[in-house]
Scaffold this motif. Structure first.
Motif, PDB file in Angstrom:
ATOM      1  N   VAL A  92       0.775  -1.234  -0.097  1.00  0.00           N
ATOM      2  CA  VAL A  92      -0.069  -0.026  -0.103  1.00  0.00           C
ATOM      3  C   VAL A  92       0.870   1.384  -0.002  1.00  0.00           C
ATOM      4  O   VAL A  92       1.754   1.273   0.975  1.00  0.00           O
ATOM      5  N   VAL A  93       0.630   2.101  -0.772  1.00  0.00           N
ATOM      6  CA  VAL A  93       1.317   3.327  -0.854  1.00  0.00           C
ATOM      7  C   VAL A  93       0.649   4.386  -0.571  1.00  0.00           C
ATOM      8  O   VAL A  93      -0.473   4.681  -1.017  1.00  0.00           O
ATOM      9  N   LEU A  94       1.006   5.314   0.398  1.00  0.00           N
ATOM     10  CA  LEU A  94       0.415   6.574   0.852  1.00  0.00           C
ATOM     11  C   LEU A  94       0.792   7.822   0.251  1.00  0.00           C
ATOM     12  O   LEU A  94       1.979   8.095   0.058  1.00  0.00           O
ATOM     13  N   ILE A  95      -0.145   8.575  -0.281  1.00  0.00           N
ATOM     14  CA  ILE A  95       0.286   9.877  -0.883  1.00  0.00           C
ATOM     15  C   ILE A  95      -0.706  11.000  -0.467  1.00  0.00           C
ATOM     16  O   ILE A  95      -1.742  10.609   0.123  1.00  0.00           O
ATOM     17  N   ASN A  96      -0.392  12.204  -0.525  1.00  0.00           N
ATOM     18  CA  ASN A  96      -1.109  13.361  -0.341  1.00  0.00           C
ATOM     19  C   ASN A  96      -0.668  14.699  -1.116  1.00  0.00           C
ATOM     20  O   ASN A  96       0.041  14.456  -2.217  1.00  0.00           O
ATOM     21  N   GLN A 154       1.296  16.174 -15.136  1.00  0.00           N
ATOM     22  CA  GLN A 154       1.470  17.443 -14.921  1.00  0.00           C
ATOM     23  C   GLN A 154      -0.046  18.191 -14.732  1.00  0.00           C
ATOM     24  O   GLN A 154      -0.936  17.818 -15.387  1.00  0.00           O
ATOM     25  N   ALA A 155      -0.141  18.852 -13.467  1.00  0.00           N
ATOM     26  CA  ALA A 155      -1.368  19.577 -13.183  1.00  0.00           C
ATOM     27  C   ALA A 155      -2.544  18.513 -12.801  1.00  0.00           C
ATOM     28  O   ALA A 155      -3.673  19.009 -12.688  1.00  0.00           O
ATOM     29  N   GLN A 156      -2.402  17.237 -12.818  1.00  0.00           N
ATOM     30  CA  GLN A 156      -3.315  16.402 -12.660  1.00  0.00           C
ATOM     31  C   GLN A 156      -3.154  15.410 -11.374  1.00  0.00           C
ATOM     32  O   GLN A 156      -3.929  15.511 -10.545  1.00  0.00           O
ATOM     33  N   GLY A 157      -1.678  15.164 -11.304  1.00  0.00           N
ATOM     34  CA  GLY A 157      -1.569  14.360 -10.088  1.00  0.00           C
ATOM     35  C   GLY A 157      -2.079  12.684 -10.078  1.00  0.00           C
ATOM     36  O   GLY A 157      -2.506  12.546 -11.167  1.00  0.00           O
ATOM     37  N   ILE A 158      -1.847  12.119  -8.898  1.00  0.00           N
ATOM     38  CA  ILE A 158      -2.124  10.906  -9.078  1.00  0.00           C
ATOM     39  C   ILE A 158      -3.338  10.877  -7.983  1.00  0.00           C
ATOM     40  O   ILE A 158      -3.421  11.344  -6.789  1.00  0.00           O
ATOM     41  N   VAL A 159      -4.434  10.370  -8.504  1.00  0.00           N
ATOM     42  CA  VAL A 159      -5.717  10.071  -7.770  1.00  0.00           C
ATOM     43  C   VAL A 159      -5.511   8.751  -6.972  1.00  0.00           C
ATOM     44  O   VAL A 159      -5.330   7.575  -7.617  1.00  0.00           O
ATOM     45  N   PRO A 160      -5.726   8.611  -5.828  1.00  0.00           N
ATOM     46  CA  PRO A 160      -5.579   7.197  -4.899  1.00  0.00           C
ATOM     47  C   PRO A 160      -6.651   6.408  -5.368  1.00  0.00           C
ATOM     48  O   PRO A 160      -7.895   6.833  -5.619  1.00  0.00           O
ATOM     49  N   ASP A 161      -6.365   5.142  -5.377  1.00  0.00           N
ATOM     50  CA  ASP A 161      -7.746   4.320  -5.524  1.00  0.00           C
ATOM     51  C   ASP A 161      -8.539   4.164  -4.382  1.00  0.00           C
ATOM     52  O   ASP A 161      -9.623   4.122  -4.602  1.00  0.00           O
ATOM     53  N   ILE A 162      -7.990   4.559  -3.231  1.00  0.00           N
ATOM     54  CA  ILE A 162      -8.826   4.320  -2.090  1.00  0.00           C
ATOM     55  C   ILE A 162      -8.533   5.879  -1.413  1.00  0.00           C
ATOM     56  O   ILE A 162      -7.451   6.096  -1.070  1.00  0.00           O
ATOM     57  N   ARG A 214       0.651  -0.468 -13.118  1.00  0.00           N
ATOM     58  CA  ARG A 214       0.891  -1.904 -13.416  1.00  0.00           C
ATOM     59  C   ARG A 214       0.224  -2.680 -12.258  1.00  0.00           C
ATOM     60  O   ARG A 214       0.519  -4.075 -12.304  1.00  0.00           O
ATOM     61  N   GLY A 215      -0.596  -2.342 -11.534  1.00  0.00           N
ATOM     62  CA  GLY A 215      -1.403  -3.072 -10.324  1.00  0.00           C
ATOM     63  C   GLY A 215      -0.672  -3.628  -9.341  1.00  0.00           C
ATOM     64  O   GLY A 215      -0.797  -4.593  -8.876  1.00  0.00           O
ATOM     65  N   ARG A 216       0.556  -2.959  -9.265  1.00  0.00           N
ATOM     66  CA  ARG A 216       1.277  -3.625  -8.098  1.00  0.00           C
ATOM     67  C   ARG A 216       1.096  -3.215  -6.863  1.00  0.00           C
ATOM     68  O   ARG A 216       1.670  -3.623  -5.953  1.00  0.00           O
ATOM     69  N   ALA A 217       0.431  -2.270  -6.557  1.00  0.00           N
ATOM     70  CA  ALA A 217       0.210  -1.726  -5.142  1.00  0.00           C
ATOM     71  C   ALA A 217      -1.292  -0.895  -5.271  1.00  0.00           C
ATOM     72  O   ALA A 217      -1.660  -0.499  -6.203  1.00  0.00           O
ATOM     73  N   VAL A 218      -1.592  -0.821  -4.112  1.00  0.00           N
ATOM     74  CA  VAL A 218      -2.932   0.108  -4.069  1.00  0.00           C
ATOM     75  C   VAL A 218      -2.581   1.308  -3.360  1.00  0.00           C
ATOM     76  O   VAL A 218      -1.704   1.513  -2.169  1.00  0.00           O
ATOM     77  N   ILE A 219      -2.975   2.453  -3.841  1.00  0.00           N
ATOM     78  CA  ILE A 219      -2.421   3.709  -3.721  1.00  0.00           C
ATOM     79  C   ILE A 219      -3.618   4.342  -2.916  1.00  0.00           C
ATOM     80  O   ILE A 219      -4.936   4.207  -3.131  1.00  0.00           O
ATOM     81  N   MET A 220      -3.256   4.869  -1.655  1.00  0.00           N
ATOM     82  CA  MET A 220      -4.195   5.370  -0.822  1.00  0.00           C
ATOM     83  C   MET A 220      -3.756   6.678  -0.226  1.00  0.00           C
ATOM     84  O   MET A 220      -2.813   6.855  -0.142  1.00  0.00           O
ATOM     85  N   GLY A 221      -4.868   7.542   0.063  1.00  0.00           N
ATOM     86  CA  GLY A 221      -4.600   8.862   0.458  1.00  0.00           C
ATOM     87  C   GLY A 221      -5.395   9.925  -0.007  1.00  0.00           C
ATOM     88  O   GLY A 221      -6.429   9.734  -0.163  1.00  0.00           O
ATOM     89  N   THR A 222      -4.857  10.993  -0.397  1.00  0.00           N
ATOM     90  CA  THR A 222      -5.471  12.011  -1.104  1.00  0.00           C
ATOM     91  C   THR A 222      -4.551  12.376  -2.375  1.00  0.00           C
ATOM     92  O   THR A 222      -3.524  11.903  -2.557  1.00  0.00           O
ATOM     93  N   ASP A 223      -5.362  13.151  -3.326  1.00  0.00           N
ATOM     94  CA  ASP A 223      -4.540  13.518  -4.726  1.00  0.00           C
ATOM     95  C   ASP A 223      -3.301  14.073  -4.343  1.00  0.00           C
ATOM     96  O   ASP A 223      -3.057  15.017  -3.380  1.00  0.00           O
ATOM     97  N   SER A 224      -2.341  13.725  -5.319  1.00  0.00           N
ATOM     98  CA  SER A 224      -0.895  14.299  -5.115  1.00  0.00           C
ATOM     99  C   SER A 224      -0.991  15.655  -5.684  1.00  0.00           C
ATOM    100  O   SER A 224      -1.847  16.174  -6.458  1.00  0.00           O
ATOM    101  N   PHE A 225       0.273  16.209  -5.566  1.00  0.00           N
ATOM    102  CA  PHE A 225       0.486  17.587  -6.095  1.00  0.00           C
ATOM    103  C   PHE A 225       0.321  17.983  -7.550  1.00  0.00           C
ATOM    104  O   PHE A 225      -0.061  18.888  -7.935  1.00  0.00           O
TER     105      PHE A 225
END
Length: 425
Positions: free
Chosen positions: A282-286, A347-355, A303-314
Motif C-alpha cells: 500500500v502506497v500512501l500519498i497526499n 502535470q497539473a493532474q497528479g495521481i488520484v488514489p485508488d482509495i 501496473r497493478g502492483r500496489a494500492v494507492i491510498m490517501g489524497t490527490d498528489s501535487f
C-alpha cells in the motif's frame, strides 16, 4: 565611452535579428522578432539613462534573463552560483535552511512540502500553506529564487514566516535555521509481519537504501505486507524514483518523458531483479507528494502492483534539465513532461488514489484506554481455556502513540491485513 557601449549593446542585439533561430528537428528556421528586439534595446537604454539610480549593464542583463525564465513556468529558473550549489546539495542530502520545498502561486510562495525532521516540519508548516511575508517583507511580486535566498541563512539564525492556511487569517511562525540532513529512507515494524517504509526525499542513494531495507526486512522473517509512505515527499532525483519502482516490478514500463527535443524522449523500464517480490503493498500519498513520488505511485498503480491510498498528489509532472553555463551559473529549464505507463500525464493532474482517505487523527477515549477490564478484577472467573490471562494494559506512548494516531497509516495497515486474509482463502 558610454555612448559607444550603448551602441555596441543595441547593435549586437539588432544584428542578431537578421540571423535565423536554430530550428528543432523537422521545423523550418524562424527569424528573430525584430520589433520585439528593438523594444528590448529601447527599454534597456531608457533604464540605463533615466532610472533614478545608475544600474550596471551586467545587472540589467541578468535581470532580463531571470525574468525571461520566470515567465515560462514556476520551475524554470536562472541559477546564480549560490543557487546552483544549493540545488546540487539537495540531491546529496545535506543543505542549509528550513527544510521546505516551495513553488509559486498567484505571486505568493506556496509550500509544496515540509521535509521530515527539519525546522519547517517541527514548526507545523503544512503542504498548501502560502508564505506571504518573510521577516515582515511581503513576498508578493518577489521571485521564487529571491524568496528562497531570503529563507536561507547561517545555521542557528532566526527567521519569521507569515503564513496563510486555507481561508484562515495570517499567522506568524518563528523558526531557527539549521543544516538540513535529510534521511532519505526510514523503516519501522508496524506489527509482526507488517512493515513501514518511509521515503522522505529521492536522493542519489535512495534506490540502494530501499533495496537494502527490503533485504533486511526479509531476513527478519515472513513479511506479510508493506506500507510505503510517500506523503509530503517533494520528489528529487528521477533515476532514484525509477530504482524504487523497479524494486517492486519485474520488467515493463515505469515512466516515460516527452518533449520537443529528441533527447528528452526517454523510456525507463523495470529490470528482472525484484527484491519486493509479490509482497502486498500500500502506497500512501497526499497533496505534498510531488514529482518523483508521483512517478513511483503512478507506475505501481498502472501496473497493478500496489494500492494507492490517501489524497490527490501535487501534480508536478514536468522534467527540469540543469544546463551549466559559464561563471558557475546554470539554467534550470523545463524540457519535458512525465507520463505513467498507461500514458497519463502527471502535470497539473497528479495521481488520484485508488482509495481516498483524508487526514484525520485517532483519539483514544478514557474508557477504552488503559482502564480496568474483567480480567483485572479480584476474584474474577477464569475462562477455562488454560491460556495465560492478560494483565493490565499499558498506555501507548512516544513514537508508537504518534503512529497509532495516524489515521491514514492505520487504514493502510488494515487494508494489508484484509488482503492477506483474502489471499489465504
Amino acid at each position: 565611452m558610454t555612448a559607444v557601449r550603448n551602441l555596441t549593446i543595441a547593435s549586437l542585439v539588432l544584428l542578431l535579428g537578421v540571423l535565423p533561430v536554430q530550428a528543432q528537428e523537422g521545423e523550418p528556421p524562424a527569424p528573430l522578432p525584430l520589433n520585439e528586439l528593438r523594444t528590448f534595446t529601447e527599454v534597456l537604454e531608457r533604464i540605463r539613462t533615466s532610472y533614478v539610480e545608475e544600474v550596471d549593464d551586467a545587472t540589467l542583463l541578468e535581470n532580463a534573463i531571470r525574468g525571461m525564465l520566470e515567465g515560462l513556468d514556476p520551475h524554470s529558473a536562472y541559477l546564480e552560483p549560490e543557487a546552483f550549489q544549493g540545488l546540487q546539495d539537495t540531491t546529496t542530502g545535506q543543505f542549509g535552511g528550513l527544510g521546505l520545498e516551495v513553488g509559486q502561486e498567484d505571486g505568493f510562495i506556496k509550500v509544496i512540502s515540509p521535509i521530515d525532521d527539519t525546522p519547517a516540519s517541527r514548526a507545523g508548516i503544512e503542504p498548501g500553506d502560502l508564505i506571504v511575508k518573510i521577516d515582515d517583507h511581503p513576498v508578493k511580486g518577489m521571485s521564487l529564487m529571491d524568496a528562497v535566498d531570503r529563507m536561507r541563512g547561517p545555521a542557528g539564525s532566526k527567521i519569521k514566516l507569515t503564513l496563510v492556511r486555507g481561508t484562515g487569517r495570517p499567522f506568524d511562525v518563528q523558526l531557527e535555521r539549521a543544516v538540513i540532513k535529510v534521511r532519505s529512507v526510514r523503516v519501522e515494524d508496524l506489527e509482526p509481519g507488517y512493515a513501514y517504509l518511509r521515503i522522505t526525499q529521492f536522493q542519489n542513494n535512495t534506490g540502494d537504501e530501499v533495496r537494502r531495507s527490503l533485504a533486511a526486512l526479509k531476513e527478519k522473517g515472513d513479511l506479510k505486507g508493506l506500507v510505503m509512505d510517500l506523503r509530503n515527499n517533494p520528489g528529487g532525483v528521477l533515476q532514484s524514483a525509477v530504482e524504487v519502482a523497479d524494486a517492486f516490478l519485474t520488467g515493463g514500463l515505469i515512466v516515460y518523458t516527452k518533449g520537443r527535443l529528441a533527447n528528452t524522449e526517454l523510456r525507463f523500464n523495470a529490470t528482472s531483479g525484484n527484491p519486493g517480490g509479490d509482497i502486498p503493498l500500500v502506497v500512501l500519498i497526499n497533496g505534498g507528494s510531488a514529482s518523483a513520488s508521483e512517478i513511483v505511485a503512478g507506475a505501481l498503480q498502472d501496473r497493478g502492483r500496489a494500492v494507492i491510498m490517501g489524497t490527490d498528489s501535487f501534480g508536478k509532472g514536468s522534467v527540469q534539465t540543469v544546463l551549466p553555463l559559464n561563471n558557475d551559473r546554470a539554467l534550470k529549464l523545463t524540457t519535458a513532461l512525465y507520463y505513467t505507463p498507461n500514458g497519463r500525464s502527471i502535470q497539473a493532474q497528479g495521481i488520484v488514489p485508488d482509495i481516498r482517505v483524508d487526514r484525520a487523527q485517532l483519539t483514544r477515549s478514557e474508557d477504552e484506554g488503559g482502564g480496568y477490564r474483567e480480567v483485572d478484577l479480584l476474584g474474577h472467573l477464569n475462562n477455562g481455556s488454560g491460556e495465560a490471562e492478560p494483565g493490565l494494559r499499558t498506555p501507548v506512548t512516544g513514537a508508537e502513540a504518534e503512529r497509532a494516531a495516524d489515521y491514514q497509516l492505520n487504514q493502510a495497515l488494515n487494508l494489508l491485513k484484509g488482503l492477506n486474509i483474502t489471499r489465504a482463502r
